[in-house]
Scaffold this active site. Structure first.
Site, mmCIF file in Angstrom:
data_model
loop_
_atom_site.group_PDB
_atom_site.id
_atom_site.type_symbol
_atom_site.label_atom_id
_atom_site.label_comp_id
_atom_site.label_asym_id
_atom_site.label_seq_id
_atom_site.Cartn_x
_atom_site.Cartn_y
_atom_site.Cartn_z
ATOM 1 N N ASP A 1 -21.588 31.987 -51.996
ATOM 2 C CA ASP A 1 -21.257 33.139 -50.940
ATOM 3 C C ASP A 1 -22.582 33.632 -50.321
ATOM 4 O OD1 ASP A 1 -20.170 35.770 -49.796
ATOM 5 O OD2 ASP A 1 -18.337 35.047 -50.994
ATOM 6 N N TYR B 1 -9.903 34.039 -33.622
ATOM 7 C CA TYR B 1 -9.782 33.883 -35.140
ATOM 8 C C TYR B 1 -8.751 32.534 -35.026
ATOM 9 C CZ TYR B 1 -8.356 34.091 -40.034
ATOM 10 O OH TYR B 1 -7.800 33.856 -41.245
#
Length: 337
Positions: free
Chosen positions: A46, A159
């Site tokens: 991450d 998106y």
């Protein structure tokens, strides 16, 4: 549930090696937690763009064998080094939120499309099966309900476009390179560790946070907009079943991940109030305020999960009500978040 229980027993008996991208995020951290609970070897990746360090610190404190790398899926060398030697990759890293993608389309494309290309390319090179997070947003303006995997419309936001492109690349990599890849179309996943703060917070944690602070909740539209809200335990199950059973099914396939239940926003608000007040009767928020519809929002969403049941062995364990019972407890215990 019987099949899922069998899979969990098999994994405990014969642990595997997993890479989870987006490990500090809501879905990624919960996935890591479940895999570690099953005694799997897990490494998380991450860059903390939206994930929380607290999630990683909690995982490391509970499971010292957990490994974490702070890095970016947009860096191919980092991704390649972490995919090497893994049995499975669960790709959850992305920039979520329709409003965020409208405000920052280049960022959404760079993370969601270019980052995904790095992950699937690395899986191709190392011959590692991949399960990736898609979204119900790919159904776009297709009016039919419930949503069936092979009937999609035009995307309604940047998106949604990025998720559609990911699915296209997945099919191409499956056909051209033989990558075994499975896509999961999440329907409004919610639960513990989902942040209630920030302009792009999902509706359930955002409303819970506002209610706990005594603030007025805004409902965009007339309140009859509906969603198929899916508790995090269902999404975790889908990932594990896709990784375990996926190789028995055609590569490049996508599957709905939902509870197969339709809930309007007004009813959702009532359910949230009911669960919070059951835990703390002193909670008494002001009535919600209805505002204009938001650009890019789909009016109604409801999944058909027949394909997921049939091919993955997926069977949701939580409805929106039972999921909210568990989530409400977590949010009250972590109200400072």
């Amino acid at each position: 549930m019987l099949k899922y229980n069998e899979v969990q027993k098999e994994l405990k008996k014969n642990p595997r090696s997993w890479l989870v991208t987006g490990a500090a995020g809501f879905i990624g951290s919960n996935l890591c937690h479940k895999l570690l609970e099953l005694n799997q070897k897990v490494i998380g990746l991450d860059n903390y763009s939206t994930g929380k360090k607290k999630n990683i610190e909690e995982l490391l404190s509970l499971y010292p064998q957990f490994e974490f790398v702070e890095g970016d899926i947009r860096d191919l060398k980092t991704v390649q080094s972490l995919v090497q030697g893994k049995d499975h990759v669960l790709h959850q890293a992305a920039l979520g939120s329709v409003p965020r993608s409208i405000a920052h389309p280049l960022d959404s494309h760079d993370s969601n499309v270019n980052g995904f290309l790095n992950v699937i390319f690395a899986c191709k090179e190392e011959k590692v099966p991949l399960v990736f997070a898609s979204s119900s947003s790919v159904y776009g303006d297709h009016p039919a309900l419930p949503k069936v995997e092979d009937k999609v419309g035009q995307p309604l936001s940047p998106y949604a476009a990025t998720k559609t492109i990911k699915e296209l690349y997945a099919r191409i990599f499956a056909q051209t390179y033989g990558v075994h890849v499975t896509g999961l179309r999440y329907f409004n996943v919610f639960g513990p560790r989902q942040t209630p703060d920030g302009p792009y917070a999902a509706v359930i944690p955002k409303w819970i946070g506002q209610i706990l602070r005594g603030q007025t909740v805004d409902i965009f539209g007339d309140g009859e907009t509906s969603r198929d809200f899916c508790y995090i335990a269902n999404a975790i199950q889908a990932n594990i079943m896709a990784a375990f059973n996926g190789p028995h099914n055609p590569s490049g396939e996508v599957y709905n991940v939902a509870a197969e239940l339709q809930t309007t926003l007004t009813h959702l608000y009532e359910l949230i109030i009911e669960e919070l007040q059951a835990l703390n009767p002193k909670i008494n928020p002001p009535p919600p305020v209805y505002k204009d519809f938001r650009a890019g929002d789909v009016r109604h969403s409801l999944a058909n999960i027949d394909k997921s049941r049939r091919q993955l062995g997926y069977e949701p364990t939580h409805s929106v009500e039972s999921g909210l019972k568990e989530a409400a407890v977590w949010y009250l215990e972590n109200a400072q978040l």
